[in-house]
Enzyme design. Structure first.
Site, PDB file in Angstrom:
ATOM      1  N   ARG A 149       0.855  -1.199   0.000  1.00  0.00           N
ATOM      2  CA  ARG A 149       0.000   0.000   0.000  1.00  0.00           C
ATOM      3  C   ARG A 149       0.885   1.241   0.000  1.00  0.00           C
ATOM      4  NH1 ARG A 149      -1.428   1.521   4.674  1.00  0.00           N
ATOM      5  NH2 ARG A 149      -2.310  -0.445   5.383  1.00  0.00           N
ATOM      6  N   TYR A 179     -15.724  17.526 -14.794  1.00  0.00           N
ATOM      7  CA  TYR A 179     -16.117  16.127 -14.964  1.00  0.00           C
ATOM      8  C   TYR A 179     -17.240  15.832 -13.956  1.00  0.00           C
ATOM      9  CZ  TYR A 179     -15.735  11.057 -14.657  1.00  0.00           C
ATOM     10  OH  TYR A 179     -16.009   9.717 -14.641  1.00  0.00           O
ATOM     11  N   ASP A 205      -6.732  19.527 -13.473  1.00  0.00           N
ATOM     12  CA  ASP A 205      -6.994  18.198 -14.022  1.00  0.00           C
ATOM     13  C   ASP A 205      -6.547  18.220 -15.486  1.00  0.00           C
ATOM     14  OD1 ASP A 205      -8.148  15.948 -15.239  1.00  0.00           O
ATOM     15  OD2 ASP A 205      -9.846  15.922 -13.848  1.00  0.00           O
ATOM     16  N   LYS A 231      -7.771   7.346 -19.048  1.00  0.00           N
ATOM     17  CA  LYS A 231      -8.088   7.922 -20.349  1.00  0.00           C
ATOM     18  C   LYS A 231      -6.869   7.855 -21.273  1.00  0.00           C
ATOM     19  CE  LYS A 231     -11.818   8.584 -18.026  1.00  0.00           C
ATOM     20  NZ  LYS A 231     -12.194   9.832 -17.368  1.00  0.00           N
TER      21      LYS A 231
END
Ligand SMILES: *Cc1c(COP(=O)(O)O)cnc(C)c1O
Length: 398
Positions: free
Chosen positions: A65, A117, A189, A214
């Site tokens: 992690r 978004y 972003d 993306k």
């Protein structure tokens, strides 16, 4: 100058040289032959834990992690491409954005773009508003409107440029100046542009955000996110949240994104090339009313996009003449090569109905304010042969 990995012991000198051009970095930055075996491609370190020779004595890796070698190479690669110092990867773009907002405390205020978004808007308005954080949604194409919302509680300016799906453009350098004069951070972003087209850190942004799902991954086969920063203190705060909250990606997903990035520059060139030809074709189609594409001089964001981006990207939105809902739906159902699906940025062309798909979480009144009508059709132009894409558009539009 060679960059040594951020992680203490494990990695030898990287082959990455900061003066390298983008295409060379896309193939090499952060990535180096495996020190154990010489494997040229980054191994998938499918392990949760690491042997220690004595308590606390280890090779820089304790638990996956916190750190995983496959993830480290991707984080270093992303930092190099964005010209930042540090990258941090997350299990989705939303997990990355969530981590940014967790820098804040109750009472803090955020000035956010009014054209975000849909999932980002949902996170802000439905989750974090309940935690006492105030979000002001502002048209980021006008820096004066942003300045008007600044007050002593403003801690973050949050924007996306170009936006999804209206392709409105924020002047990153102007926004960085406003944020910094208010003592706030600027987060950008950069999912739609990718560092191939735009590097927000070089224009003053503090945090660059990616949905790696993306263009960066580029093959519609993985969901992942990232943050890139140019400040070690900020990286430490974000890495603390990353490790504490635990929304980290698995090594297999990191491998897929590393693999995707090796062709980022090639894919982006073709996305941009195809989109330019399709936008011109749509402009000349008698049934098409309005075309939103940054390369068209009538687009309000064209001039700033031309100054801060290398090219205009692969996204196009359009509205048919007459603005008829049933007709727009029929066109979207008629494509044979473009797939009707959410998401964007893969090698394959997609068509999306933002009002019912990506932006269903945004109330109609908010959507329409930013121009996102129920008749808007969005294209993510892929890397196929553009002649075939136009043939499909021609038969779908009729
Ligand atoms: C998809 C997307 C996100 C969210 O990313 P996920 O990987 O789906 O969680 C955030 N911002 C933009 C611009 C996006 O397109």
């Amino acid at each position: 100058m060679n960059k040594v990995s951020d992680n203490p012991v494990y990695f030898v000198l990287s082959t990455y040289n900061t003066r390298m051009k983008f295409a060379t970095k896309a193939v090499h930055a952060g990535v180096h032959p495996d020190p154990l075996t010489g494997a040229v491609m980054t191994p998938i370190y499918q392990t949760s834990t690491y042997a220690q020779v004595s308590p606390g004595v280890h090779k820089g890796y304790e638990y996956s992690r916190t750190h995983n070698p496959t993830r480290t190479q991707l984080q270093d690669q992303l930092a190099a491409l964005e010209e930042g110092m540090h990258g941090l990867c997350f299990s989705s773009g939303m997990a990355a954005i969530d981590t940014v907002i967790k820098l804040l405390s109750p009472g803090d205020e955020v000035i956010a773009s009014n054209d975000l978004y849909g999932g980002t808007y949902r996170l802000f308005s439905k989750v974090y508003t309940d935690f006492g954080i105030t979000f002001h949604y502002v048209d980021m194409t006008d820096p004066e409107l942003v300045k008007a919302k600044i007050n002593k509680n403003t801690k973050l300016i949050y924007t996306e440029t170009p936006t999804n799906p209206m392709l409105s453009v924020t002047d990153i350098a102007a926004m960085a100046a406003i944020a910094h004069s208010a003592g706030a951070l600027l987060a950008v972003d950069n999912t739609f542009a990718t560092p191939y087209l735009q590097k927000p850190i070089t224009m003053g942004a503090d945090i660059v955000i990616h949905s790696l799902t993306k263009y960066m991954g580029g093959h519609s086969d993985v969901v992942m996110g990232a943050l890139i920063v140019n400040n070690t203190e900020l990286k430490d705060r974000l890495a603390f949240i990353q490790n504490s909250c635990g929304a980290t990606p698995g090594p297999q997903d990191c491998f897929l994104v590393l693999r995707g990035i090796k062709t980022l520059h090639l894919r982006m060139e073709r996305h941009c090339h195809n989109a330019r030809i399709i936008a011109d074709w749509l402009m000349n189609h008698p049934k098409v009313g309005h075309v939103y594409y940054l390369g068209l001089p009538h687009h309000p964001g064209h001039t700033i996009a031309a100054s801060q981006m290398k090219d205009f990207g692969g996204m196009i939105s359009f509205i048919l003449k007459g603005d008829d809902y049933a007709q727009a739906i029929k066109v979207m159902e008629s494509f044979k090569l473009f797939t009707l699906a959410e998401s964007l940025g893969g090698v394959e062309s997609l068509v999306t109905h933002p009002a019912s798909m990506t932006h269903a979480a945004v109330p109609a009144a908010e959507r329409i304010k930013s121009g996102l009508t129920d008749t808007l059709i969005r294209l993510s132009v892929g890397v196929e042969d553009v002649d075939d894409l136009i043939e499909d558009l021609a038969q779908a539009i009729g």
